[in-house]
Design a protein around this motif. Structure first.
Motif, PDB file in Angstrom:
ATOM      1  N   MET A   1       0.832  -1.182   0.000  1.00 39.36           N
ATOM      2  CA  MET A   1       0.000   0.000   0.000  1.00 39.36           C
ATOM      3  C   MET A   1       0.881   1.252   0.000  1.00 39.36           C
ATOM      4  N   HIS A   2       0.483   2.211  -0.774  1.00 44.24           N
ATOM      5  CA  HIS A   2       1.215   3.474  -0.804  1.00 44.24           C
ATOM      6  C   HIS A   2       0.396   4.532  -0.069  1.00 44.24           C
ATOM      7  N   ASP A   3       1.058   5.575   0.335  1.00 46.84           N
ATOM      8  CA  ASP A   3       0.367   6.696   0.968  1.00 46.84           C
ATOM      9  C   ASP A   3       0.071   7.722  -0.114  1.00 46.84           C
ATOM     10  N   PRO A   4      -1.184   7.888  -0.486  1.00 50.96           N
ATOM     11  CA  PRO A   4      -1.517   8.871  -1.524  1.00 50.96           C
ATOM     12  C   PRO A   4      -1.251  10.290  -1.017  1.00 50.96           C
ATOM     13  N   SER A   5      -0.807  11.138  -1.906  1.00 47.79           N
ATOM     14  CA  SER A   5      -0.549  12.532  -1.556  1.00 47.79           C
ATOM     15  C   SER A   5      -1.871  13.292  -1.472  1.00 47.79           C
ATOM     16  N   ASP A   6      -1.820  14.488  -0.915  1.00 47.06           N
ATOM     17  CA  ASP A   6      -3.013  15.340  -0.887  1.00 47.06           C
ATOM     18  C   ASP A   6      -3.526  15.584  -2.300  1.00 47.06           C
ATOM     19  N   ALA A   7      -2.607  15.808  -3.244  1.00 55.35           N
ATOM     20  CA  ALA A   7      -3.009  16.055  -4.634  1.00 55.35           C
ATOM     21  C   ALA A   7      -3.705  14.837  -5.230  1.00 55.35           C
ATOM     22  N   GLN A   8      -3.202  13.646  -4.922  1.00 52.28           N
ATOM     23  CA  GLN A   8      -3.833  12.427  -5.434  1.00 52.28           C
ATOM     24  C   GLN A   8      -5.224  12.223  -4.842  1.00 52.28           C
ATOM     25  N   LEU A   9      -5.361  12.482  -3.552  1.00 57.15           N
ATOM     26  CA  LEU A   9      -6.679  12.360  -2.919  1.00 57.15           C
ATOM     27  C   LEU A   9      -7.639  13.394  -3.513  1.00 57.15           C
ATOM     28  N   ARG A  10      -7.138  14.590  -3.768  1.00 50.56           N
ATOM     29  CA  ARG A  10      -7.968  15.641  -4.367  1.00 50.56           C
ATOM     30  C   ARG A  10      -8.449  15.207  -5.759  1.00 50.56           C
ATOM     31  N   GLU A  11      -7.545  14.694  -6.585  1.00 48.58           N
ATOM     32  CA  GLU A  11      -7.925  14.246  -7.930  1.00 48.58           C
ATOM     33  C   GLU A  11      -8.954  13.123  -7.861  1.00 48.58           C
ATOM     34  N   GLN A  12      -8.744  12.199  -6.957  1.00 47.28           N
ATOM     35  CA  GLN A  12      -9.679  11.087  -6.789  1.00 47.28           C
ATOM     36  C   GLN A  12     -11.054  11.610  -6.346  1.00 47.28           C
ATOM     37  N   GLN A 137     -15.015  -4.692   3.980  1.00 45.62           N
ATOM     38  CA  GLN A 137     -13.704  -5.286   3.714  1.00 45.62           C
ATOM     39  C   GLN A 137     -12.731  -4.832   4.792  1.00 45.62           C
ATOM     40  N   VAL A 138     -11.883  -5.742   5.229  1.00 41.26           N
ATOM     41  CA  VAL A 138     -10.855  -5.399   6.210  1.00 41.26           C
ATOM     42  C   VAL A 138      -9.549  -5.102   5.477  1.00 41.26           C
ATOM     43  N   PHE A 139      -8.842  -4.122   5.992  1.00 39.01           N
ATOM     44  CA  PHE A 139      -7.533  -3.744   5.461  1.00 39.01           C
ATOM     45  C   PHE A 139      -6.532  -3.746   6.610  1.00 39.01           C
ATOM     46  N   HIS A 140      -5.284  -3.982   6.272  1.00 36.38           N
ATOM     47  CA  HIS A 140      -4.197  -3.932   7.251  1.00 36.38           C
ATOM     48  C   HIS A 140      -3.157  -2.963   6.695  1.00 36.38           C
ATOM     49  N   PHE A 141      -3.343  -1.704   7.040  1.00 35.37           N
ATOM     50  CA  PHE A 141      -2.474  -0.646   6.540  1.00 35.37           C
ATOM     51  C   PHE A 141      -1.222  -0.547   7.404  1.00 35.37           C
ATOM     52  N   THR A 152      -6.736   4.828   4.421  1.00 37.98           N
ATOM     53  CA  THR A 152      -8.161   4.539   4.636  1.00 37.98           C
ATOM     54  C   THR A 152      -9.019   5.435   3.762  1.00 37.98           C
ATOM     55  N   VAL A 153      -8.703   6.722   3.719  1.00 36.64           N
ATOM     56  CA  VAL A 153      -9.453   7.664   2.875  1.00 36.64           C
ATOM     57  C   VAL A 153      -9.383   7.223   1.420  1.00 36.64           C
ATOM     58  N   ASP A 154      -8.190   6.871   0.968  1.00 36.71           N
ATOM     59  CA  ASP A 154      -7.985   6.437  -0.412  1.00 36.71           C
ATOM     60  C   ASP A 154      -8.870   5.235  -0.757  1.00 36.71           C
ATOM     61  N   ARG A 155      -8.835   4.206   0.076  1.00 36.25           N
ATOM     62  CA  ARG A 155      -9.624   3.002  -0.201  1.00 36.25           C
ATOM     63  C   ARG A 155     -11.122   3.272  -0.062  1.00 36.25           C
ATOM     64  N   ALA A 156     -11.509   4.123   0.865  1.00 35.60           N
ATOM     65  CA  ALA A 156     -12.928   4.458   1.016  1.00 35.60           C
ATOM     66  C   ALA A 156     -13.451   5.135  -0.250  1.00 35.60           C
ATOM     67  N   LEU A 157     -12.688   6.077  -0.794  1.00 39.74           N
ATOM     68  CA  LEU A 157     -13.087   6.769  -2.020  1.00 39.74           C
ATOM     69  C   LEU A 157     -13.158   5.794  -3.192  1.00 39.74           C
ATOM     70  N   GLN A 158     -12.185   4.889  -3.280  1.00 44.15           N
ATOM     71  CA  GLN A 158     -12.214   3.896  -4.357  1.00 44.15           C
ATOM     72  C   GLN A 158     -13.475   3.035  -4.275  1.00 44.15           C
ATOM     73  N   GLY A 159     -13.830   2.646  -3.058  1.00 45.73           N
ATOM     74  CA  GLY A 159     -15.018   1.811  -2.879  1.00 45.73           C
ATOM     75  C   GLY A 159     -16.316   2.513  -3.218  1.00 45.73           C
ATOM     76  N   ILE A 160     -16.392   3.808  -2.909  1.00 46.63           N
ATOM     77  CA  ILE A 160     -17.586   4.577  -3.284  1.00 46.63           C
ATOM     78  C   ILE A 160     -17.718   4.584  -4.798  1.00 46.63           C
ATOM     79  N   ALA A 161     -16.612   4.820  -5.483  1.00 51.07           N
ATOM     80  CA  ALA A 161     -16.625   4.834  -6.956  1.00 51.07           C
ATOM     81  C   ALA A 161     -17.133   3.505  -7.500  1.00 51.07           C
ATOM     82  N   GLY A 162     -16.792   2.422  -6.812  1.00 51.56           N
ATOM     83  CA  GLY A 162     -17.227   1.103  -7.248  1.00 51.56           C
ATOM     84  C   GLY A 162     -18.729   0.870  -7.131  1.00 51.56           C
TER      85      GLY A 162
END
Length: 165
Positions: A1-12, A137-141, A152-162
Motif C-alpha cells: 500500500m502506498h500513501d496517496p498525496s493530498d493532490a492524489q486524494l484531491r484528484e480522486q 472489507q478489512v484492510f491492514h495498513f 483509509t481515505v484512499d480506499r474508502a473513495l475507491q469503494g464509493i466509486a465502485g
C-alpha cells in the motif's frame, strides 16, 4: 500500500464528485478512525452540496449507537473495529440521512490501541447503496497514524466509486 498525496486524494475526490453528480446520487459518510477526512476531501470541492448529504464522526460507543443505530450487543460482542460494526454503521448512515450511497470506516490508526487480534492499521470499511446490501472489507495498513488514515481515505473513495454506475 502506498500513501496517496493530498493532490492524489484531491484528484480522486474530484473524479468521484463528477460521477456522483452525473448519477444524481447523494453521499453520507460515517467515520471513526479518519476523523472526518473523507468528508473533508469531498467537501473541499466547490458545489459539493449538490451531491454530499452529511458526514458523521463517531468515535465513542455512545456516538455509534446514538447517531448510527449500532446495537450495544454488536459493540460488546465484536468491538468497534469489526465487520459487524462497520456494516451497522453504513446501514445506519443511510437510515439517518437523505443519502443514496454511504461509506463507513472504523479502525485502529495508532500509535496505540492495537492488540494481537487487531493490530494498529486494522481498518474495516463498509459501503452501501440505499436498498442494497452492505459490503465490508478489512484492510491492514502500515505506517504511522497519518499514513493509516490517508490509506483509509484512499480506499474508502475507491469503494464509493465502485458503487456508482
Amino acid at each position: 500500500m502506498h500513501d496517496p498525496s493530498d493532490a492524489q486524494l484531491r484528484e480522486q475526490a474530484e473524479r468521484l464528485a463528477e460521477r456522483l453528480g452525473a448519477a444524481r446520487e447523494r453521499l453520507v459518510t460515517a467515520e471513526s478512525c479518519t476523523g472526518g477526512w473523507i468528508a473533508k476531501c469531498l467537501t473541499d470541492i466547490a458545489g459539493s452540496s449538490d451531491w454530499f448529504d452529511c458526514g458523521m464522526v463517531v468515535y465513542s460507543y455512545e456516538a455509534k449507537q446514538g447517531l448510527l443505530g449500532v446495537r450495544p450487543q454488536t459493540l460488546e460482542e465484536h468491538g468497534a473495529v469489526s465487520r459487524e460494526t462497520a456494516i451497522e454503521m453504513v446501514s445506519g448512515a443511510l437510515v439517518y440521512s437523505g443519502a443514496s450511497v454511504a461509506v463507513a470506516v472504523t479502525g485502529i490508526a495508532g500509535p496505540g490501541g492495537g492488540s494481537e487480534d487487531k493490530p494498529v492499521g486494522t481498518v474495516w470499511i463498509a459501503w452501501k447503496r440505499r436498498g442494497g446490501y452492505a459490503h465490508a472489507q478489512v484492510f491492514h495498513f502500515h505506517g504511522d497514524r497519518e499514513a493509516v488514515r490517508r490509506q483509509t481515505v484512499d480506499r474508502a473513495l475507491q469503494g464509493i466509486a465502485g458503487l456508482l454506475p
